[in-house]
Design a protein around this motif. Sequence first.
Motif, mmCIF file in Angstrom:
data_model
loop_
_atom_site.group_PDB
_atom_site.id
_atom_site.type_symbol
_atom_site.label_atom_id
_atom_site.label_comp_id
_atom_site.label_asym_id
_atom_site.label_seq_id
_atom_site.Cartn_x
_atom_site.Cartn_y
_atom_site.Cartn_z
ATOM 1 N N UNK A 80 0.780 -1.234 0.000
ATOM 2 C CA UNK A 80 0.000 0.000 0.000
ATOM 3 C C UNK A 80 0.806 1.275 0.000
ATOM 4 N N UNK A 81 2.122 1.211 -0.187
ATOM 5 C CA UNK A 81 2.983 2.392 -0.141
ATOM 6 C C UNK A 81 2.930 3.144 -1.471
ATOM 7 N N UNK A 82 2.995 4.471 -1.382
ATOM 8 C CA UNK A 82 3.138 5.345 -2.544
ATOM 9 C C UNK A 82 4.475 6.066 -2.437
ATOM 10 N N UNK A 83 5.311 5.975 -3.492
ATOM 11 C CA UNK A 83 6.607 6.645 -3.513
ATOM 12 C C UNK A 83 6.599 7.658 -4.651
ATOM 13 N N UNK A 84 6.777 8.934 -4.295
ATOM 14 C CA UNK A 84 6.704 10.008 -5.273
ATOM 15 C C UNK A 84 7.947 10.117 -6.134
ATOM 16 N N UNK A 85 7.834 10.892 -7.202
ATOM 17 C CA UNK A 85 8.898 11.019 -8.196
ATOM 18 C C UNK A 85 10.180 11.549 -7.568
ATOM 19 N N UNK A 86 11.300 10.949 -7.955
ATOM 20 C CA UNK A 86 12.603 11.442 -7.538
ATOM 21 C C UNK A 86 13.021 11.094 -6.130
ATOM 22 N N UNK A 87 12.234 10.319 -5.414
ATOM 23 C CA UNK A 87 12.600 9.948 -4.047
ATOM 24 C C UNK A 87 13.785 8.987 -4.062
ATOM 25 N N UNK A 88 14.662 9.140 -3.066
ATOM 26 C CA UNK A 88 15.815 8.253 -2.894
ATOM 27 C C UNK A 88 15.695 7.591 -1.532
ATOM 28 N N UNK A 89 15.663 6.256 -1.544
ATOM 29 C CA UNK A 89 15.507 5.482 -0.311
ATOM 30 C C UNK A 89 16.665 4.504 -0.262
ATOM 31 N N UNK A 95 19.174 -0.936 4.263
ATOM 32 C CA UNK A 95 18.323 -2.038 4.728
ATOM 33 C C UNK A 95 17.320 -1.489 5.730
ATOM 34 N N UNK A 96 16.339 -0.771 5.209
ATOM 35 C CA UNK A 96 15.318 -0.132 6.034
ATOM 36 C C UNK A 96 13.947 -0.575 5.565
ATOM 37 N N UNK A 97 12.929 -0.243 6.345
ATOM 38 C CA UNK A 97 11.568 -0.654 6.022
ATOM 39 C C UNK A 97 10.678 0.570 5.860
ATOM 40 N N UNK A 98 9.932 0.584 4.760
ATOM 41 C CA UNK A 98 8.906 1.599 4.531
ATOM 42 C C UNK A 98 7.583 0.956 4.900
ATOM 43 N N UNK A 99 7.010 1.409 6.007
ATOM 44 C CA UNK A 99 5.851 0.740 6.585
ATOM 45 C C UNK A 99 4.627 0.766 5.703
ATOM 46 N N UNK A 100 3.738 -0.185 5.934
ATOM 47 C CA UNK A 100 2.539 -0.352 5.119
ATOM 48 C C UNK A 100 1.704 0.921 5.086
ATOM 49 N N UNK A 101 1.187 1.225 3.909
ATOM 50 C CA UNK A 101 0.275 2.347 3.672
ATOM 51 C C UNK A 101 0.898 3.691 4.064
ATOM 52 N N UNK A 102 2.217 3.780 3.943
ATOM 53 C CA UNK A 102 2.899 5.051 4.143
ATOM 54 C C UNK A 102 3.126 5.725 2.797
ATOM 55 N N UNK A 103 3.667 6.936 2.852
ATOM 56 C CA UNK A 103 3.852 7.732 1.643
ATOM 57 C C UNK A 103 5.211 8.419 1.712
ATOM 58 N N UNK A 104 5.958 8.337 0.611
ATOM 59 C CA UNK A 104 7.235 9.028 0.504
ATOM 60 C C UNK A 104 7.050 10.169 -0.492
ATOM 61 N N UNK A 105 7.219 11.393 -0.026
ATOM 62 C CA UNK A 105 6.974 12.553 -0.883
ATOM 63 C C UNK A 105 8.032 12.668 -1.972
ATOM 64 N N UNK A 106 7.659 13.276 -3.065
ATOM 65 C CA UNK A 106 8.568 13.462 -4.191
ATOM 66 C C UNK A 106 9.841 14.184 -3.750
ATOM 67 N N UNK A 107 10.982 13.686 -4.228
ATOM 68 C CA UNK A 107 12.254 14.334 -3.954
ATOM 69 C C UNK A 107 12.829 14.083 -2.579
ATOM 70 N N UNK A 108 12.210 13.243 -1.791
ATOM 71 C CA UNK A 108 12.689 13.012 -0.426
ATOM 72 C C UNK A 108 13.908 12.094 -0.418
#
Length: 287
Positions: A214-223, A226-239
Amino acid sequence: MNAPIDENASPSLRTGGSLPADDAVWTVLQAEAEQARNGEAALAALFDSILGAASFESALIETLIARIGHNSLASHTLRAQFRAAADADPTIGAAGRADLKAVVERDPASGRLLEPFLFFKGYAAIQTHRFAHWMWENGKPDFARYLQSRSSEVFQTDIHPGAVIGRGFFLDHATGFVAGETVVIEENVSVLHGVTLGGTGNQRTDRHPTVRTGVLIGAGAIILGDIEIGAFSKIASGSFVTQSVPPRCTAVGVPARIIEGAGSTNPAQSMDQHLALGTYESFTYVI
């Protein structure tokens, strides 16, 4: 956002209703191809790759060969390798159907299954990866890397064949998407262009992100890492994110800050990239 789709309403899928069940995707896709062929004779050969196929998997294989084929490898060899993978692992075709439905659900630029199936490079890149991943897991690492290389050249994405990607994955626009070897993406995730899911060292153990459902990752994000992006979270563009993000939160900025709440119950589905600016007073830094 498109209206829901009714598999029985119209071959064009533009009249509303509910999305087709997985076993109906092939029927709807063929109906759309027939309608399109009647309307655009100049592209008849393209639509015939669907109409002349015996199954969804066969049509998918022919479509991918047409896009990533190269004179360095005979088409019949590529076809045989893809066919062996699809026959051995039915989840490849099942995931292809789910990914196709995900595009139409989430992308207002697509009103038919036909469009992403034939024309969208994000969909094609993910389907190529699914075959490459099977090769990687079944003793064909060089063939897997060949597919990765061709996909990178043609679709401008770079997905290591070891990366695990769940069903219902929507890669919008696709250009510049990078996913490392130990990336894990669960089901029903949406990612825009220019996203990097990368590592932070040269260790050979897990070194890339895990992205929950359920995650949404916006354009240009860099992640990274070895980390976890939790369920139904959102990463804003360029983050720029280097630490885990809790479920149902938003990460924004460089370095990323955590905002409680993702703005919707299912960001990957809604594709809502707005930020709840009123919550900024409570953010914490992720460094």
